[in-house]
Scaffold this motif. Structure first.
Motif, mmCIF file in Angstrom:
data_model
loop_
_atom_site.group_PDB
_atom_site.id
_atom_site.type_symbol
_atom_site.label_atom_id
_atom_site.label_comp_id
_atom_site.label_asym_id
_atom_site.label_seq_id
_atom_site.Cartn_x
_atom_site.Cartn_y
_atom_site.Cartn_z
ATOM 1 N N ARG A 1 -27.591 -23.369 -27.455
ATOM 2 C CA ARG A 1 -28.894 -22.698 -27.505
ATOM 3 C C ARG A 1 -28.743 -21.248 -27.066
ATOM 4 O O ARG A 1 -28.044 -20.966 -26.100
ATOM 5 C CB ARG A 1 -29.884 -23.400 -26.558
ATOM 6 N N GLY B 1 -32.008 -27.119 -22.186
ATOM 7 C CA GLY B 1 -31.234 -28.206 -22.766
ATOM 8 C C GLY B 1 -30.501 -29.031 -21.731
ATOM 9 O O GLY B 1 -29.690 -29.887 -22.066
ATOM 10 N N ALA C 1 -27.216 -29.100 -27.967
ATOM 11 C CA ALA C 1 -26.666 -29.088 -26.607
ATOM 12 C C ALA C 1 -26.942 -27.740 -25.956
ATOM 13 O O ALA C 1 -27.125 -26.742 -26.652
ATOM 14 C CB ALA C 1 -25.161 -29.347 -26.662
ATOM 15 N N PRO C 2 -26.969 -27.710 -24.609
ATOM 16 C CA PRO C 2 -27.307 -26.446 -23.932
ATOM 17 C C PRO C 2 -26.416 -25.288 -24.360
ATOM 18 O O PRO C 2 -26.884 -24.157 -24.462
ATOM 19 C CB PRO C 2 -27.124 -26.770 -22.448
ATOM 20 N N GLU C 3 -25.123 -25.585 -24.590
ATOM 21 C CA GLU C 3 -24.211 -24.480 -24.929
ATOM 22 C C GLU C 3 -24.490 -23.912 -26.320
ATOM 23 O O GLU C 3 -24.042 -22.834 -26.657
ATOM 24 C CB GLU C 3 -22.753 -24.926 -24.819
#
Lengths: 256, 377, 285
Positions: B95, B71, B91-93
């Protein structure tokens, strides 16, 4: 081999001695009992006592501390926010604005002083602490901004990415990763700003009001109209403060 | 730039459409940086518990693929599914995927404990729980008692382990590793390879591993994905990739194979004969995938250097060659041979006995089943 | 970092944009505007456009001030180069321990009020002051030199105020130098002098150049040094601007002088960027 290192060392020592000469002279004369600096009348603390009794001098010190404090805090907030924000936006104007923002520390101080003087009177601002803070903030911002920015550029991007990867949102990343890592740059930018603001005479002369004296302005006026040895005492105290701050930050740096 | 929205039926409802086993799926991922097209349609399914390696030279797009999964980059088109849910907009956080970064990315202002606990603290776990998990993770990576150290006091290998612990402590569904052993020396790397493999089996987490080292890929992976220039060149088990390369690129990149071009000379039921450098050599037809079945049509063969044998006398299937160079490296003898048409062939074998000198005329040959027909790329 | 959600980072730069536009760009623009206006009879300015302020600068008495300022700046900068470069260079070659000590020693005067340090020089320079008495005591001179309020006193004051900038700038540049390059040059047969001029000096040029910029530009505007140590005898552009602003109250002329000085400054900075091929002043921070 020995002679080879001796010449450079001698050179360093001589320059350093000359650099400290006027400072030492001031310290020594601050303890001189005589009113005339060319005459030595024995050791005394008279000028220290008079200094603390001199209300206008104390007020100037207070004004300078307030001015430097406010300016460096303003600069820290605006400069840090800008440096962080600049990394995340891709506006075309950002290079231009960053360039203009550094003008206050690039051009000779006198021009900045004169520019602010005419501009503030054009705006009709009353000269005093407000104009002083506005002007000083303008030349303090670039110190913080440039320092924080170069720290951010040197920072490993993957640290912020790793934090997001581990589940931290943008705001959390800023407070747990970015801010602690740029804190040293913010602090040194603030220190430099504080010193520059506290020390500034040229710009202050132009933007100060009739009733607001800063310390350097007061010293400058005195120097032109006859100096009281109180200045020696004050300088010695300020020097002591400087040494304490530098020594302190050095100790902190070593500990890390 | 906005991430492409997922397929209407799947994306909006977040409905699970895939089989349970598939933990990660990439669909036609494309990515360009300015004018540069980095990924040109990557599609891949990764099963639960798999150790899958992306292998390719630098600039082939493998890191970008990994960052898209994490992400940290947004694809220009295509979709990423984790557990059957399209995560393009996530968002990456958000995933449940963690990354071990190439340079470790340990937070320099936190000690080992704080680094590993970072993700857990964000999830607001109880203090005791965090303490327990971090201690367990440290045990797992054999760094018990290192809690108070700061990253700058650790060696490369230790940093690597902490970075791994920091990621796996969050129990991700997929662990992404971006050349995690790249900065370590050879010996430590071999040791860490074994440890990583063991760790992966123990935890049962899907590993997606990036490397440019074919030995590493072959040693560790269940499956290898060979990437080249933003495309997937071949996907397969280490055995398939090594012994049955589909393209000349894979043969060269993974097996350091010689690529020889020739023409089909004769086709039979179980074998064919090729004409290489004016001489005829026999091949066993193991697979006919890449074969144009016409006599006289061009053919490309991959022959790994260690299967090339040589002798003084002419043998069946042998080609005449001149020794150009010989050298020794790592207990291997390496000879550069020149065939009669001027093309070069590298032969290597264990041991340092080198009966032939440069300039000598010899014959080289290989077992018919050891030459692989590949697509030229 | 490119997040998935389009970030709101622009909010962070708004105060900075605001401040820079309102308190840097606008005032500078106003100064330029002012320099083209005619001054009013008694106080302030009229709205009349004129080029007289710029023509005025070319009057010999003012032009001379510019020339004198440049001369002084050039003189001081030259001294500073020859004192500061060796200092920074030798300093960078000290052992790690001594390096830190010398940096700290430099920091103290650097952070001490320039005015106060100037005052120390007044005590030293004044007639029958420390210097005169010392020189007479060792029979170097017979009568007091009366150095205070002379040109040399101003030069010393300027050098003194600006030398640390040069030293720190050169030092940070020499510090970064890869010494194996000099060893390589020596290995290839260069003498130590030749190696210095072809390798060391070339590679530390950015530091030297930024030091020159950092000393040359302020030295044109440090009017208070000329004021305090030079009495009213030495008039620099800085003093002239101050005088026009505070005493003669001719703001448009002061603005025109400032514009010219700003242009001069930006020319130097542009030249510096071209020659040193860097964007920021190296060694400043």
């Amino acid at each position: 081999m020995k002679n080879r290192t001796k010449i450079p060392n001698m050179f360093l020592i001589i320059i350093l001695v000359i650099m400290y000469l006027p400072i030492l002279v001031i310290i020594v004369y601050s303890f001189n009992a005589s009113k005339i600096s060319t005459v030595w009348e024995g050791v005394s603390l008279r000028w220290y006592q008079e200094l603390f009794r001199d209300r206008s001098m104390m007020e100037a010190v207070r004004n300078s501390l307030i001015l430097a404090g406010l300016s460096c805090i303003n600069a820290a907030i605006i400069g840090t926010m800008a440096a962080v924000g600049m990394m995340r936006i891709s506006w075309k104007s950002k290079g231009m604005i960053a360039y203009f923002s550094t003008i206050p520390i690039m051009i000779p101080e006198i021009i900045l002083g004169m520019v602010f003087m005419v501009f503030f009177s054009f705006l009709g601002l009353p000269f005093g602490m407000v104009t002083l803070v506005l002007a000083h903030t303008a030349f303090c911002i670039p110190y913080v901004f440039t320092m924080v920015r170069s720290r951010l550029i040197g920072m490993d991007v993957s640290l912020e990415e790793a934090a997001r990867d581990l589940g931290a949102g943008e705001i959390k990343v800023f407070f747990t990763i970015t801010l602690p890592l740029i804190a040293p740059a913010i602090v040194s930018g603030m220190l430099l700003s504080f010193a520059m603001s506290f020390d500034d005479v040229v710009i202050s002369i132009f933007v100060t009001g009739a009733t607001t004296n800063t310390l350097p302005v007061k010293i400058y006026t005195q120097m032109k109209n006859g100096v009281s040895p109180e200045i020696n005492a004050l300088s010695t105290i300020m020097l002591l403060g400087t040494i304490l701050v530098i020594g302190g930050s050095e100790v902190i740096r070593r500990k890390r | 730039m906005k991430a492409p929205v997922c397929d209407k039926e799947i994306g909006k409802t977040g409905e699970i459409v895939l089989i349970e086993e598939v933990v990660l799926e990439l669909r036609k991922i494309e990515k360009r940086f300015k004018e540069n097209s980095v990924l040109k349609g990557i599609s891949l399914k990764v099963e639960k518990g798999e150790f899958i390696t992306f292998l390719g030279s630098s600039g082939c797009g493998k890191t970008t693929t990994l960052r898209i999964i994490a992400g940290l980059e947004t694809p220009d088109s295509g979709e990423v599914f984790i557990n059957g849910i399209c995560v393009n907009q996530l968002a990456p956080e958000k995933r449940n995927v963690n990354t071990v970064f190439q340079n470790y990315a340990l937070f320099p202002h936190m000690n080992v404990f704080e680094n590993i606990a970072y993700g857990l603290k964000i999830k607001k776990l109880e203090k005791k729980e965090i303490q327990r998990k971090v201690t367990d993770a440290l045990e797992l990576i054999q760094l018990g008692g290192y809690e108070k150290r700061i990253p700058s006091e650790l060696s490369g290998g230790q940093k690597q382990r902490v970075a791994i612990a920091r990621a796996i402590v969050n129990n991700p569904q997929v662990l992404l590793l971006d050349e995690p052993l790249g900065a370590l020396d050879l010996q430590l790397r071999r040791q860490m390879q074994l440890e990583l493999k063991k760790l992966q089996k123990q935890l049962g987490i899907t590993f997606i591993y990036i490397t440019h080292d074919q030995e590493e890929a072959i040693n560790m992976s269940n499956r290898i994905v060979i990437m080249r220039d933003g495309r997937l060149e071949q996907i397969g088990t280490p055995d398939e990739i090594y012994n049955h390369p589909e393209t000349s690129y894979v043969a060269q990149f993974v097996g350091n194979a010689n690529i020889l071009k020739g023409k089909i000379h004769r086709i039979e039921e179980e074998f064919l004969e090729a004409k290489l450098a004016g001489e005829v050599t026999k091949l066993i037809l193991s697979d006919t995938k890449n074969l144009t079945k016409e006599v006289g049509s061009p053919i490309v063969l991959a022959i790994r250097s260690e299967v090339v044998e040589f002798s003084q006398e002419k043998k069946e299937n042998s080609l005449s060659a001149i020794v150009l160079e010989k050298s020794f490296a790592g207990g291997m003898l390496r000879m550069v041979l020149q065939l009669s048409d001027g093309s070069e062939l590298i032969a290597s074998r264990h041991g340092i006995d080198a009966p032939y000198e440069p300039g000598e005329q010899i014959y080289c040959y290989w077992k018919p089943e050891q030459a692989v027909i590949v697509k030229e790329t | 970092m490119k997040g998935i959600k389009k970030n709101r980072a622009w909010l962070l730069v708004i105060p900075f944009y605001f401040y820079t536009i309102i308190f840097v760009i606008l005032p500078l623009a106003y100064m330029i505007l002012l320099s083209f206006l005619r001054r009013a009879e008694i106080w302030g300015v009229t709205k009349e456009f004129t080029l007289d302020n710029y023509k005025n600068i070319f009057e010999p008495v003012y032009l001379n001030t510019f020339v004198e300022s440049l001369k002084l700046a050039l003189l001081c900068t030259t001294f500073i180069v020859f004192l500061g470069y060796p200092f920074g260079y030798f300093m960078a070659k000290l052992s790690e321990k001594w390096k830190n000590r010398v940096v700290t020693l430099l920091m103290i005067p650097f952070w001490t009020s320039a005015l106060i340090r100037m005052y120390g020089w007044i005590i030293i320079f004044r007639s029958n002051g420390l210097m005169d008495r010392f020189f007479m005591a060792i029979h170097l001179t017979e009568k007091p030199l009366r150095l205070l309020y002379t040109y040399p006193a101003v030069v010393v004051g300027m050098i003194y105020a600006l030398l640390p900038f040069m030293i720190l700038s050169v030092y940070s540049s020499v510090e970064k130098l890869d010494w194996s390059l000099i060893e390589a040059a020596r290995d290839l047969g260069a003498s130590s002098v030749h190696a210095f001029f072809t390798i060391t000096l070339k590679l530390t040029m950015p530091g030297l150049l930024s030091g020159i910029v950092l000393t040359f530009i302020p030295s044109m505007g440090l009017f208070f040094v000329a004021d305090i140590l030079g009495g009213n005898k030495i008039v620099l552009v800085g003093n002239l601007i101050q005088e026009q602003l505070m005493k003669a109250r001719n703001w448009p002329f002061a603005a025109a002088l400032s514009v010219v000085l700003t242009i001069l400054t930006s020319l130097i900075l542009t030249l510096y960027r071209k020659v040193a091929k860097v964007r920021e002043l190296e060694g400043l921070f």
